[in-house]
Structures are given as structure tokens and as C-alpha cells.
Design a protein around this motif. Structure first.
Motif, PDB file in Angstrom:
ATOM      1  N   LYS A  11      -9.610   2.442  -2.857  1.00  0.00           N
ATOM      2  CA  LYS A  11      -8.745   3.424  -2.798  1.00  0.00           C
ATOM      3  C   LYS A  11      -7.349   3.124  -1.818  1.00  0.00           C
ATOM      4  N   GLU A  12      -8.034   2.663  -0.469  1.00  0.00           N
ATOM      5  CA  GLU A  12      -7.044   2.363   0.531  1.00  0.00           C
ATOM      6  C   GLU A  12      -5.757   1.362   0.230  1.00  0.00           C
ATOM      7  N   ILE A  13      -6.126   0.358  -0.700  1.00  0.00           N
ATOM      8  CA  ILE A  13      -5.090  -0.598  -1.164  1.00  0.00           C
ATOM      9  C   ILE A  13      -4.405  -0.245  -2.329  1.00  0.00           C
ATOM     10  N   GLY A  14      -4.778   1.077  -2.996  1.00  0.00           N
ATOM     11  CA  GLY A  14      -4.108   1.505  -3.936  1.00  0.00           C
ATOM     12  C   GLY A  14      -4.658   1.029  -5.436  1.00  0.00           C
ATOM     13  N   LEU A  15      -5.687   0.440  -5.338  1.00  0.00           N
ATOM     14  CA  LEU A  15      -6.380   0.196  -6.684  1.00  0.00           C
ATOM     15  C   LEU A  15      -6.985   1.264  -7.424  1.00  0.00           C
ATOM     16  N   LEU A  16      -7.501   2.263  -6.769  1.00  0.00           N
ATOM     17  CA  LEU A  16      -7.864   3.563  -7.306  1.00  0.00           C
ATOM     18  C   LEU A  16      -6.954   4.833  -6.638  1.00  0.00           C
TER      19      LEU A  16
END
Length: 272
Positions: free
Chosen positions: A231-236
Motif C-alpha cells: 500500500k505504501e509504495i502504491g501497488l495497492l
């Protein structure tokens, strides 16, 4: 292009399995230019004897020894740093590479310089040698991106990747049982390109212990930490994060027998 093969072995590996794995490297139609074997801590006498034997059989094999067990992530991190060549193929010390594996992947990587990570399919077999299901994987970048939100998108023991890209993405980290999934997520978030060859490249050994390792409170917490990172890296996105956490909690905390059934009946495809 020249390429390396990277393996890590620790004391619980069976000598006969290591021998079979190294033999599958030995009899490839395209031989690697170097084989890097990481000894992850002290080994058994029987394992040392196999390694001594294959240092003579595979003259391009190099061994790096850790005095204490580091875990797979840190062992592979060191192996990547030691590799002489731009292309690196991963192998597990209890699996068997199909004879054409390295040729297929090396040819693909040479023809597709924009691809950083190339995986493939694996056919599973048990300790009795009985071959069962094939673990199929998504093929294209778009399919791999969507798949990676909820499941590991690359069969780790089948992968060949570009060393420079792995190092730029941060290399392997200490993330027990999820070292590869962690790496793929970070690379996808940085827009490195992936592809899965739709051919069986490796025969992978499975046992009940494998399903047991993928359950329990400790494993669940570790997996939820990976979901948070995704979530933090933008995958989710937020909704995807909630869904992924729910699926993770469900699959890791059900009884082992049920988890095994889910993997076999729902997450694998039986092929002849």
C-alpha cells in the motif's frame, strides 16, 4: 550474454536433493558461466561432501560461506553482489531445472532488453517423485501487476533477472518466506518490466511442510507487513489493501489441511 546461477543452501537441506539440483545445472543444454553457491551457516558433513564433489564436476562453481545462518534474503543479497555477470538465474537446492531452461530464458532476455525479470511455470512433485500439478503464472506486465496485488507473481525458483536492476531496486532483504515477493513488489512499483514464459522451466519439490510454513500467526503478521508495504509504495489502493489483508488472514489462519486443499484445488492447474 554471460550469466550466473545463484543458489543458497543451509543445514536442513537433504544431500541427495542438492545433488539432483546441481546435476540439473550440469546437464543444461546451455551451461552457465558461473555457479554461485551460498553456504548459509554451518552445514552437515554430508552436504559438505556433495559440495566438495561438485566443485570438481562444475569447475565454474564458487562457494561463499557465512559463519552463521543469515536467512534466505540476506544470503541471496550477498550472492547478487558476488555475481560477475549481468544476467542471474535463481535455483533452489531441492528443485530440478528442465534441460532447456537456461537457454530459453537467456535467449528471451537477449531479445527483450527492456525486461528486467523473467520467470516461468513450474511442475510440482513430491518426495516420492510423483509429478502432479503445474503452477501457472500470469504472462504480461499488466497481468503480472494485477496478480501481484494478491499473490506472488513469479515462481522464484524459475526466475532469471538483470543484476543491475535488482540492485537499483534495493536487492533482496531480510523478509523471511517472502523475500522474493517483497523484491518483485518493489521492482514493479519502480516500473521495471516483468514477463513469465509460458513453459515449464523447473520441477519443484513440494511437501506438507511447505503448506505448514505458509500458515500460523507469525507468518500471518509477516504477510500483513508486506501488504502494508504494498500500500505504501502504491501497488495497492485502500480497497485493494483491505481485500488483500482479508484474503491473507483467511488463508494463513485456516487449518493446514484446508490450506493445502485450497492450494491444490484452487491455486494450481493439473496438467498431463
Amino acid at each position: 550474454m554471460q550469466f550466473s546461477v545463484l543458489l543458497s543452501v543451509y543445514k536442513k537441506e537433504k544431500p541427495e536433493y542438492l545433488k539432483m539440483s546441481l546435476n540439473s545445472i550440469r546437464f543444461q543444454t546451455l551451461a552457465p558461466d558461473e555457479v554461485i553457491l551460498i553456504e548459509d551457516g554451518p552445514l552437515t558433513k554430508e552436504l559438505y561432501l556433495v559440495i566438495e564433489e561438485y566443485l570438481k564436476i562444475l569447475p565454474n562453481m564458487r562457494v561463499y560461506k557465512f559463519d552463521e545462518n543469515q536467512g534466505l534474503g540476506l544470503a541471496l543479497r550477498k550472492g547478487m553482489e558476488l555475481s560477475k555477470y549481468e544476467l542471474v538465474a535463481r535455483m533452489d537446492t531441492d528443485d530440478i531445472a528442465e534441460p532447456e531452461r537456461f537457454k530459453i530464458q537467456k535467449d528471451f532476455m537477449e531479445k527483450n532488453p527492456h525486461i528486467s525479470v523473467c520467470g516461468g511455470l513450474m511442475r510440482e512433485f513430491d518426495d516420492r517423485g510423483i509429478i502432479s500439478q503445474v503452477k501457472n503464472m500470469p504472462e504480461t506486465q499488466k497481468e503480472i501487476w494485477e496478480y501481484a496485488k494478491y499473490r506472488n507473481p513469479i515462481n522464484h525458483m524459475t526466475v532469471m533477472f538483470r543484476k543491475a536492476d535488482v540492485l537499483k531496486a534495493g536487492n533482496y532483504r531480510d523478509f523471511s518466506f517472502l523475500e522474493d515477493y517483497d523484491l518483485w513488489c518493489r521492482m514493479l512499483a519502480k516500473d521495471y518490466k516483468f514477463y513469465n514464459v509460458q513453459k515449464v522451466l523447473v520441477k519443484a519439490r513440494v511437501s506438507d511442510e511447505m503448506y505448514n510454513r505458509r500458515g500460523g500467526i507469525v507468518y500471518c503478521r509477516r504477510y500483513l507487513r508486506l501488504r502494508q508495504m504494498q500500500k505504501e509504495i502504491g501497488l495497492l489502493g485502500f480497497g485493494e489493501y483491505v481485500k488483500a489483508c482479508g484474503v491473507t488472514i483467511l488463508i494463513t489462519l485456516v487449518p493446514n489441511m484446508i490450506r493445502k486443499l485450497v492450494y491444490i484445488k484452487m491455486l494450481r492447474k493439473r496438467n498431463g
